[in-house]
Structures are given as structure tokens and as C-alpha cells.
Motif scaffolding. Structure first.
Motif, PDB file in Angstrom:
ATOM      1  N   VAL A   1       0.827  -1.215   0.000  1.00  0.00           N
ATOM      2  CA  VAL A   1       0.000   0.000   0.000  1.00  0.00           C
ATOM      3  C   VAL A   1       0.861   1.265   0.000  1.00  0.00           C
ATOM      4  N   ALA A   2       2.128   1.150   0.419  1.00  0.00           N
ATOM      5  CA  ALA A   2       3.002   2.319   0.511  1.00  0.00           C
ATOM      6  C   ALA A   2       3.763   2.605  -0.778  1.00  0.00           C
ATOM      7  N   ALA A   3       3.702   1.704  -1.770  1.00  0.00           N
ATOM      8  CA  ALA A   3       4.415   1.932  -3.035  1.00  0.00           C
ATOM      9  C   ALA A   3       3.802   3.120  -3.750  1.00  0.00           C
ATOM     10  N   GLN A   4       4.641   4.056  -4.145  1.00  0.00           N
ATOM     11  CA  GLN A   4       4.121   5.331  -4.635  1.00  0.00           C
ATOM     12  C   GLN A   4       4.221   5.500  -6.151  1.00  0.00           C
ATOM     13  N   GLY A   5       5.435   5.377  -6.681  1.00  0.00           N
ATOM     14  CA  GLY A   5       5.721   5.902  -8.017  1.00  0.00           C
ATOM     15  C   GLY A   5       5.043   5.227  -9.182  1.00  0.00           C
ATOM     16  N   GLY A   6       5.004   3.863  -9.213  1.00  0.00           N
ATOM     17  CA  GLY A   6       4.367   3.203 -10.337  1.00  0.00           C
ATOM     18  C   GLY A   6       4.933   1.833 -10.624  1.00  0.00           C
ATOM     19  N   ILE A   7       4.478   1.256 -11.734  1.00  0.00           N
ATOM     20  CA  ILE A   7       4.874  -0.080 -12.158  1.00  0.00           C
ATOM     21  C   ILE A   7       5.353  -0.006 -13.610  1.00  0.00           C
ATOM     22  N   ASN A   8       6.512  -0.598 -13.875  1.00  0.00           N
ATOM     23  CA  ASN A   8       7.135  -0.492 -15.198  1.00  0.00           C
ATOM     24  C   ASN A   8       6.533  -1.470 -16.199  1.00  0.00           C
ATOM     25  N   ALA A   9       6.312  -0.984 -17.405  1.00  0.00           N
ATOM     26  CA  ALA A   9       5.905  -1.825 -18.536  1.00  0.00           C
ATOM     27  C   ALA A   9       6.141  -1.035 -19.812  1.00  0.00           C
ATOM     28  N   ALA A  10       6.667  -1.703 -20.827  1.00  0.00           N
ATOM     29  CA  ALA A  10       7.003  -1.040 -22.088  1.00  0.00           C
ATOM     30  C   ALA A  10       5.751  -0.877 -22.956  1.00  0.00           C
ATOM     31  N   LEU A  11       4.780  -0.117 -22.458  1.00  0.00           N
ATOM     32  CA  LEU A  11       3.546   0.122 -23.223  1.00  0.00           C
ATOM     33  C   LEU A  11       3.765   1.092 -24.374  1.00  0.00           C
ATOM     34  N   GLY A  12       4.707   2.014 -24.209  1.00  0.00           N
ATOM     35  CA  GLY A  12       4.965   2.995 -25.260  1.00  0.00           C
ATOM     36  C   GLY A  12       3.873   4.038 -25.399  1.00  0.00           C
ATOM     37  N   ASN A  13       3.211   4.385 -24.299  1.00  0.00           N
ATOM     38  CA  ASN A  13       2.122   5.369 -24.379  1.00  0.00           C
ATOM     39  C   ASN A  13       2.610   6.802 -24.486  1.00  0.00           C
ATOM     40  N   VAL A  14       3.815   7.077 -23.997  1.00  0.00           N
ATOM     41  CA  VAL A  14       4.359   8.442 -24.023  1.00  0.00           C
ATOM     42  C   VAL A  14       5.542   8.536 -24.987  1.00  0.00           C
ATOM     43  N   THR A  15       6.471   7.584 -24.876  1.00  0.00           N
ATOM     44  CA  THR A  15       7.584   7.484 -25.825  1.00  0.00           C
ATOM     45  C   THR A  15       7.580   6.064 -26.380  1.00  0.00           C
ATOM     46  N   SER A  16       8.177   5.856 -27.522  1.00  0.00           N
ATOM     47  CA  SER A  16       8.265   4.493 -28.062  1.00  0.00           C
ATOM     48  C   SER A  16       9.061   3.634 -27.080  1.00  0.00           C
ATOM     49  N   ASP A  17       8.700   2.349 -27.022  1.00  0.00           N
ATOM     50  CA  ASP A  17       9.338   1.489 -26.034  1.00  0.00           C
ATOM     51  C   ASP A  17       9.333   0.049 -26.525  1.00  0.00           C
ATOM     52  N   ASP A  18      10.125  -0.781 -25.847  1.00  0.00           N
ATOM     53  CA  ASP A  18      10.261  -2.186 -26.215  1.00  0.00           C
ATOM     54  C   ASP A  18      10.670  -2.960 -24.976  1.00  0.00           C
TER      55      ASP A  18
ATOM     56  N   PHE B   1      18.421   0.967 -25.712  1.00  0.00           N
ATOM     57  CA  PHE B   1      19.596   0.487 -24.987  1.00  0.00           C
ATOM     58  C   PHE B   1      20.516   1.613 -24.525  1.00  0.00           C
ATOM     59  N   GLY B   2      19.904   2.615 -23.892  1.00  0.00           N
ATOM     60  CA  GLY B   2      20.703   3.646 -23.232  1.00  0.00           C
ATOM     61  C   GLY B   2      20.807   4.969 -23.938  1.00  0.00           C
ATOM     62  N   GLU B   3      20.080   5.177 -25.022  1.00  0.00           N
ATOM     63  CA  GLU B   3      20.269   6.407 -25.792  1.00  0.00           C
ATOM     64  C   GLU B   3      19.515   7.606 -25.225  1.00  0.00           C
ATOM     65  N   GLN B   4      18.185   7.460 -24.968  1.00  0.00           N
ATOM     66  CA  GLN B   4      17.398   8.576 -24.444  1.00  0.00           C
ATOM     67  C   GLN B   4      16.560   8.098 -23.267  1.00  0.00           C
ATOM     68  N   GLN B   5      16.052   9.085 -22.523  1.00  0.00           N
ATOM     69  CA  GLN B   5      15.182   8.774 -21.395  1.00  0.00           C
ATOM     70  C   GLN B   5      13.870   8.159 -21.883  1.00  0.00           C
ATOM     71  N   ALA B   6      13.457   7.084 -21.220  1.00  0.00           N
ATOM     72  CA  ALA B   6      12.159   6.458 -21.511  1.00  0.00           C
ATOM     73  C   ALA B   6      11.135   6.873 -20.465  1.00  0.00           C
ATOM     74  N   TYR B   7       9.865   6.821 -20.856  1.00  0.00           N
ATOM     75  CA  TYR B   7       8.747   7.066 -19.941  1.00  0.00           C
ATOM     76  C   TYR B   7       7.986   5.748 -19.839  1.00  0.00           C
ATOM     77  N   ARG B   8       8.318   4.972 -18.809  1.00  0.00           N
ATOM     78  CA  ARG B   8       7.889   3.568 -18.763  1.00  0.00           C
ATOM     79  C   ARG B   8       7.043   3.241 -17.535  1.00  0.00           C
TER      80      ARG B   8
END
Length: 603
Positions: free
Chosen positions: A56-73, A135-142
Motif C-alpha cells: 500500500v506504501a508503493a508510490q511511483g508506479g509499475i514499469n511496462a514497455a507500453l509505449g504510451n508516451v515514448t516508443s518502447d520495447d 539500450f541507453g540512448e534517451q530517457q524512456a517514460y515507462r
């Protein structure tokens, strides 16, 4: 709360289930839900009301490469996780987790988790430390978020789903120990009803431990008081090992002097760390990603700024997390919980003033060694990792290992859900192949003696005197010892001193007597059981850390400052009997993706 049952009676009240799930956080809830959906008779045991579990105390979020804001894989997510782990994470496990992530998040959406949304209606994703595209080039939004209360949203949704399906829940029951039959196979649990102090036995051939972390071994920590490593203590007493216990994550931004978490989401939304000179100092430590470097890097940077005299405040013992340049609506809508914490505990409104912060113990990367299916594994005489029949572990109490030497923010919620679901699938498959009900006879006192459970209950049953040394003071001394000896920076001398102190404290604990006056309070006995677990875990941590003569991820040694892949690209396995350590190689072979070769880790 003062009833003391007669534990010398030949029989305990017993109940039998197909599966016992110990812990009602996100990992236990997800596993129990999947098992109940399959029609199995499941009992979930929780020492607090389920929605008070630490997820219940986890705040920030859960990671998944959905690509909703930036492209992702998912393969980019995999690379970031391996790099973040300082190459100690097992690459097959990391590959599996990252491949499962998008499905897990969509599943949560269907369970009713109220994720924040983008204007196009898709799930909102924010930037977190250590994330990248290509693989390390730009910031992802994940990182998929429900404002800054993501764990709260997930836990409540999973609880509602379990209630809907009728999962049996033992609320405010404490699981003391595993019970093994005379053939040495898992047979059940001894539990204590915290309300009335009565002990009973829950029988099952399939037990899943989801008891969370053990951050209470450190004085300043973000963990709830319930995070006392109960599952880890059970495993050690059963003669099984703990893996990679030298690796504890110190979150860079705890509330200074208090420990409560200021989520990485604050930096993900654009927050900047500043020293006493007003400098945004992270550019000196991670020139490319600055404040969004991995957590171990940022924690060491803050500690270094303070050590070198650039800390803030009268004592120069913290740095400032500056959000004042952000839009007011962003703080109020995306970070409402962070603002509440800052106002409540510091009287500081982050809209107007920076937040005093300093690293605080946050997460245990090590734990009970498991395979991809959540099965607890132990090395046999030839060193092969053999599953312990009927015993499973998932979540923070387990070590798959997907976090290695350092966990990336947003991967903990993913870990508990991916492997909670996978362990449940494995258990369900085993149950379907078994003929009829599991073979369980009523357990005898001989079985309890074999498991050591009865002796442990009698230890804290009733005493006639009260020593000057008590449980509370012993716990405080242990926490201070661990903080001094095994904190953000470590060396041989500090850890050796901590170990000597722990051994003295362990002797003192064995001599402590509880208040008598005819009765022993249930909560006092509960504190004794918990402190036994914490002491054992603290010793496992220091022994493992002393042996690892390198710096890797969160294990940062002043006397061995370099990572040593030649000698230390391996997991530690600690056995409490004789404080014995053995090692196994890191898995560098994913099942589908090409391996990622260890290289210099820069951000």
C-alpha cells in the motif's frame, strides 16, 4: 490481549487447505486470486488487515514497455534492468519479467486499478531513474502510475477481487514457522491468533511465502513496522539459505531524519536535488541523466555531498529536493501524496519550499532463492539448485533474481505481480496432477519437535522475571549497529564491528525474559518472534557483505571500490548453521534475447 494457551496439550486446532499463502501484500494477493480463480481451496494469512500490507506504501508506479508516451520495447526494459542490477541479475528471469509486464498492467486495468490517464485515454507513464530507449540512448517514460499512490490502488483492487471470489483470509494471524513431517516434506504452518494468543496448525503440502522485506533491521527506513522478514526467518530455521543478503537499497530521498519515502516520481516529474550551495549536483555524478540515475548512484552522490561538507541545514546532514520550479497543478495532481507527507512530517509545502532529504533503507534485493516458477531452491551436494517440494516464495522476500545488486524504481510492483501469478500457475498445475486431496494426517508433537516449532513457542510462553535488557532496547541497538556498520558506505572494520555487536545482542536476546504476572501479552510475544527474525537477517547481511570484497550496486565498500567481475559475478547463499556461505554463478543466458555482457556502468 493477554490469554496464554496451554501449548503442552497433545493436539492443536487444525485446518487443511490445498494452498497456504503467507502474506497479503501484492504478491500474496495476486497468487491467492489466481489460485482461487482455478477453484482451489486457498487460505491467505496476514498479520495485519490485508490492505495495511506494505504494498500500500508503493508510490511511483509499475514499469511496462507500453509505449504510451515514448516508443518502447520490452528488450530495452530488459537491458535497463540488467544494467541497473550491476549485472548481478539473472538474465533469464529479467527477460521473463519484462516480457510479461505489458500483460500484467493491462490485467490490473481490467481488475479496476484507477491508473492516471493521458488526454487520449491511455495509461499515464512517467520517467523513472535508469530507464532508457534503444539500450541507453534517451530517457524512456515507462512507469505506469496512479498519481503517486500506485501501490495503494493495486492492493485495494486485488483485495476487492479476492473478496469477490471468496478467498479465505486469516486476518491478524501471525505465521511462526514452517512444519515438516517426519519425511522432511512441507506439511503446514504454526500460526498465532494475535487477538487471543491461541496457536493453531494450518496444514498444506503447498505453501507460498509472500511476507515482504525486512527493512526494520535499519534505524532509518521506509518500511512499515510489520516488515520484519518473517518468511526469511522461517526459511533459515528450516536449514535453507538466503541469497544475496549483502544488497540493501538505500532510497536516495527519504524524509531527512525520519525515513518516510519521497518517491522517485518527484524527480520523474522534474524535481532537482540541490546542495547547500544551491547547485544541482547530480550533473557531477551522472552527467547524462542527472537526477534520474539509478538509485544506488543517487544515494551515494547525496551521501558524498554531505560527507564533503555541502549538506544543508544547521548540521549539514541533508540535501534539498527542489520542486518549486514545477507547475503547481503538476504537484497537486501528480504528486498529492508526496505533498501530504512533506506537509505532515516537515511542515514544508513543496509548492513553495524544497524538501529536506537523505538516503534511507528501502528495499531488500536479496531473499529466499527461487526459480522462475517461484519454487524455493537449495543447492544439493553437487551444487545443483534443487526445488524444495511444496515450498514457494514471491515478492520482496524472494530472490529470483531480477534486481541483482540494485533494483530500478518501478520494478518492485512488477516483480510481485509477475511472479505471484507465475507461482500460482505452477502450484495449480501441481495440484491438478495430484490424485485427490494432498496426503495429510494430523500432525503430531513429534512433527512439531522435528520442525523446532514447539520449542520456539515455549521459549516465549511465560517467564518469571524481567531483565534490564528488553526487546525494544535490543531492537534499537541492532538497528543502530546495522546503520553504522552496513549503511550506504561500508568497510571491513565497520562491518566486523557490527558483527561483534550483533553476536552480543543475539546472546542478550536469548537471556531476555518477558513480563509474567501470570500472563504474557500477545503483542509482546509477537515482538519477540519478530526480533528473532530480524537478528538472524542482520547476521546474514553482515556475513554476506564481509565476504564480498568488491563494490557492486548497493554494496559499496570503501576498501574495495571497484566491481570485480572476475571473482564476484556470482550470487551468495548464506546458511545460518555455522554462518556458512556458498556461491552460484549469475545466469547470463536469456532464453530468447542475446545476452548482455557486463560492462562499465555509467549514466
Amino acid at each position: 490481549m493477554s490469554t496464554t494457551p496451554n501449548i503442552d496439550a497433545p493436539k492443536f486446532k487444525t485446518e487443511s487447505y490445498e494452498v497456504l499463502v503467507v502474506g497479503a501484500g501484492g504478491a500474496g494477493m495476486r497468487a491467492a486470486l489466481a489460485l482461487t480463480q482455478e477453484g482451489h481451496r486457498v487460505a491467505m494469512i496476514s498479520k495485519v488487515f490485508p490492505t495495511r500490507s506494505h504494498t500500500v506504501a508503493a508510490q511511483g508506479g509499475i514499469n511496462a514497455a507500453l509505449g504510451n508516451v515514448t516508443s518502447d520495447d520490452w528488450s530495452w526494459h530488459m537491458y535497463d534492468t540488467i544494467k541497473g542490477s550491476d549485472y548481478l541479475g539473472d538474465q533469464d528471469a529479467i527477460e521473463f519479467m519484462c516480457q510479461q509486464a505489458s500483460e500484467i498492467v493491462r490485467e490490473l486495468d481490467h481488475f479496476g486499478v484507477p491508473f492516471s490517464r493521458l488526454e487520449n485515454g491511455k495509461i499515464y507513464q512517467r520517467a523513472f531513474g535508469g530507464q532508457s530507449q534503444n539500450f541507453g540512448e534517451q530517457q524512456a517514460y515507462r512507469t505506469c502510475a496512479a498519481a503517486d499512490r500506485t501501490g495503494h490502488a493495486i492492493l485495494h483492487s486485488l483485495y476487492q477481487q479476492n473478496i469477490r471470489l471468496g478467498t479465505t483470509i486469516y486476518e491478524e494471524y501471525y505465521a511462526l514457522d514452517l512444519i515438516f513431517d517426519q519425511q522432511g516434506e512441507v506439511a503446514g504452518l504454526m500460526v498465532m491468533n494475535i487477538h487471543n494468543g491461541e496457536y493453531s496448525i494450518l496444514q498444506s503440502r503447498h505453501i507460498l511465502l509472500a511476507t515482504g522485506g525486512a527493512g526494520q533491521i535499519f534505524r532509518n527506513n521506509t518500511n512499515a513496522s510489520i516488515n520484519t522478514g518473517d518468511g526469511l526467518g522461517m526459511v533459515l530455521r528450516a536449514g535453507l539459505p538466503l541469497q544475496d543478503m549483502e544488497f540493501w537499497q538505500f532510497h536516495p530521498t527519504g524524509v531527512a531524519g525520519k525515513g518516510m519515502l519521497i518517491s522517485e516520481a518527484a524527480r520523474g516529474e522534474g524535481g532537482v536535488l540541490r546542495n547547500a550551495l544551491g547547485e544541482p549536483f547530480m550533473q557531477n555524478y551522472a552527467p547524462k541523466v542527472k537526477d534520474l540515475a539509478s538509485r544506488d548512484v543517487v544515494a551515494r552522490a547525496i551521501a558524498t555531498e554531505v560527507q564533503q561538507g555541502r549538506g544543508c541545514g544547521p548540521e549539514g546532514d541533508f540535501v534539498l529536493l527542489d520542486l518549486t520550479h514545477l507547475d503547481t497543478d503538476t504537484i497537486k495532481q501528480r504528486l498529492p501524496g508526496i505533498r501530504d507527507i512533506s506537509l505532515t512530517f516537515l511542515g514544508v509545502d513543496p509548492v513553495e519550499q524544497p524538501i529536506p532529504t537523505f538516503p534511507t533503507c528501502h528495499y531488500m534485493m536479496g531473499g529466499i532463492p527461487t526459480n522462475l516458477n517461484g519454487q524455493v531452491v537449495c543447492p544439493d551436494s553437487q551444487g545443483k539448485q534443487t526445488p524444495v517440494k511444496g515450498l514457494f516464495a514471491v515478492g520482496e522476500c524472494a530472490c529470483v533474481s531480477v534486481h541483482g545488486a540494485n533494483r530500478l524504481g518501478g520494478n518492485s510492483l512488477l516483480d510481485i505481480l509477475v511472479f505471484g501469478r507465475q507461482a500460482a500457475k505452477t502450484i495449480s498445475q501441481q495440484l491438478q496432477t495430484e490424485q485427490g486431496q494432498p496426503n495429510l494426517n494430523n500432525l503430531s508433537l513429534d512433527d512439531l519437535e522435528l520442525s523446532g516449532v514447539r520449542k520456539r513457542i515455549q521459549r516465549w510462553q511465560s517467564k518469571t522475571s524481567y531483565q534490564e535488557e528488553n526487546l525494544h532496547s535490543l531492537k534499537q541497538k541492532m538497528q543502530r549497529s546495522m546503520e553504522r556498520g552496513c549503511g550506504v558506505f561500508r568497510n571491513q572494520q565497520s562491518m566486523q564491528h557490527a558483527l561483534q555487536e550483533l553476536e552480543q545482542l543475539e546472546t542478550s536476546l536469548q537471556q531476555v525474559n518477558l513480563r509474567d504476572h501470570g500472563k504474557v501479552f500477545n503483542l509482546e510475544r509477537l515482538a519477540a518472534y519478530e526480533l528473532e527474525n530480524l537478528m538472524a537477517i542482520a547476521k546474514a547481511t553482515v556475513h554476506s557483505a564481509l565476504a564480498r570484497t568488491e563494490s557492486r550496486g548497493a554494496h559499496s565498500r570503501i576498501d574495495f571500490q571497484q566491481r570485480d567481475d572476475t571473482h564476484w559475478l556470482k550470487h551468495s547463499l548464506y546458511f545460518s548453521a555455522g554462518d556458512r556461505l556458498v556461491y552460484k554463478s549469475v545466469n547470463l543466458s536469456p532464453n530468447q534475447h542475446a545476452p548482455f555482457t557486463p560492462k562499465a556502468r555509467v549514466y
